[in-house]
Design a protein around this motif. Sequence first.
Motif, short mmCIF file in Angstrom:
data_model
loop_
_atom_site.label_atom_id
_atom_site.label_comp_id
_atom_site.label_asym_id
_atom_site.label_seq_id
_atom_site.Cartn_x
_atom_site.Cartn_y
_atom_site.Cartn_z
N LYS A 53 0.43 -10.15 4.48
CA LYS A 53 1.07 -11.39 4.02
C LYS A 53 1.36 -11.37 2.52
CE LYS A 53 -0.48 -14.77 7.44
NZ LYS A 53 -1.14 -16.10 7.60
N VAL A 54 0.80 -10.41 1.81
CA VAL A 54 1.01 -10.34 0.37
C VAL A 54 2.43 -9.84 0.11
CG1 VAL A 54 0.24 -9.29 -1.80
CG2 VAL A 54 -1.43 -9.95 -0.05
N GLU A 55 3.19 -10.59 -0.64
CA GLU A 55 4.57 -10.23 -0.92
C GLU A 55 4.69 -9.44 -2.22
OE1 GLU A 55 6.68 -13.88 -1.01
OE2 GLU A 55 6.48 -14.28 1.16
N ASN A 56 5.78 -8.72 -2.32
CA ASN A 56 6.11 -7.94 -3.53
C ASN A 56 5.00 -6.95 -3.89
OD1 ASN A 56 8.51 -9.50 -3.83
ND2 ASN A 56 7.34 -11.10 -4.86
N LYS A 57 4.47 -6.29 -2.87
CA LYS A 57 3.43 -5.28 -3.13
C LYS A 57 4.07 -4.01 -3.68
CE LYS A 57 1.60 -5.12 1.03
NZ LYS A 57 2.18 -6.21 1.81
N ASP A 58 3.32 -3.32 -4.54
CA ASP A 58 3.75 -2.01 -5.03
C ASP A 58 2.58 -1.06 -4.98
OD1 ASP A 58 2.14 -2.57 -7.26
OD2 ASP A 58 3.82 -3.37 -8.41
N ALA A 59 2.73 0.11 -5.58
CA ALA A 59 1.68 1.13 -5.50
C ALA A 59 0.40 0.70 -6.20
CB ALA A 59 2.20 2.43 -6.12
N GLN A 60 0.49 -0.25 -7.13
CA GLN A 60 -0.67 -0.67 -7.90
C GLN A 60 -1.32 -1.95 -7.37
OE1 GLN A 60 -1.87 1.28 -10.30
NE2 GLN A 60 -0.17 2.70 -9.87
N SER A 61 -0.68 -2.60 -6.40
CA SER A 61 -1.18 -3.90 -5.93
C SER A 61 -2.60 -3.83 -5.39
CB SER A 61 -0.24 -4.45 -4.85
OG SER A 61 1.04 -4.68 -5.37
N MET A 62 -2.87 -2.79 -4.63
CA MET A 62 -4.20 -2.65 -4.04
C MET A 62 -5.27 -2.46 -5.11
SD MET A 62 -5.21 -0.20 -0.81
CE MET A 62 -3.92 -0.93 0.23
#
Length: 309
Positions: free
Chosen positions: A170-179
């Motif tokens: 459900k998290v929007e606009n995720k990228d490689a650093q989001s986690m």
Amino acid sequence: AMEFYALGLGTPIPISALHGTGTGDLLDAVVASFSPTEEEGKEEDNAIKIAIVGKPNVGKSSLLNKLTGENRAIVSPIPGTTRDAIDTSFQFGDIPITLIDTAGIRRKGKIEKGVEKYSVIRSMRAIERCDVALLLIDASQEISAQDTHIAGYIQDKGKSTVVVVNKWDKVENKDAQSMQVFIKKIRYALNFMDYVPVLFISALSGKGVEKVLPLALQVQEERLMHINTGVFNRILMKAQDMHSPSSKTGKPLRIYYGTQVRSDPPTFLLYVNDPTLVHFSYLRFLENQLREVYPFRGTPIRFVLKKRK
């Protein structure tokens, strides 16, 4: 009394509660209904107990259903649907597991009297009787003080923990650093238990769910680890050589030796000249040095101090 045969409920037993007449026959009839092998037939419960805990509506019941492959619990977007701690036993490979789905735990001031109050009590008891707690956190919300409160309760009870971040899809606009950014937030909020592993899943789609039980079992395995006394004392001596304990009173703290006295959770007994000289920060340092060799992943470590001349 003969008239009561017409009810078809078996042989009636006439008694007098006032005088006690017939109560002996009544007790004989009650005892005769007991199964003599009921207690003998009970096997020791060796199942690993894994409790799924967290705030309301973070997906605990959805995760239970995904892990078992069956609709064991009712899933609803309405918070508070789960009212009781539900035990589900099954085999994971050749390992017996009991999953405990619990009611959501809200802040103390928000808990309503009645059913919800007792639901929360059962959730707390589920934590007390589990081996590993899966602390579910909603990825679509900020980490709250209630998440921290539940984590603190798990640690106080000496239980192992796996932080499971649910609804990651459900998290929007995720990228490689989001986690990594979210993990940093978790480490900051739960800085008192930086030893716990973090897993990202989606209980709704099932993504990442297959990693939950293997990780929980790995944590349980390390929880039961026992360290040889000689090995532990070498770690202890190396830690003291690296950083000797300071003392505000001028009297030096001396740690003579230590030994692991129990597992579940790992507990170490330290023989010292004066337990009052030990500062909690130095015990944290000793714990960090121990974890570099034996991580005890997801499991709290306890130190017990004992005075020795």
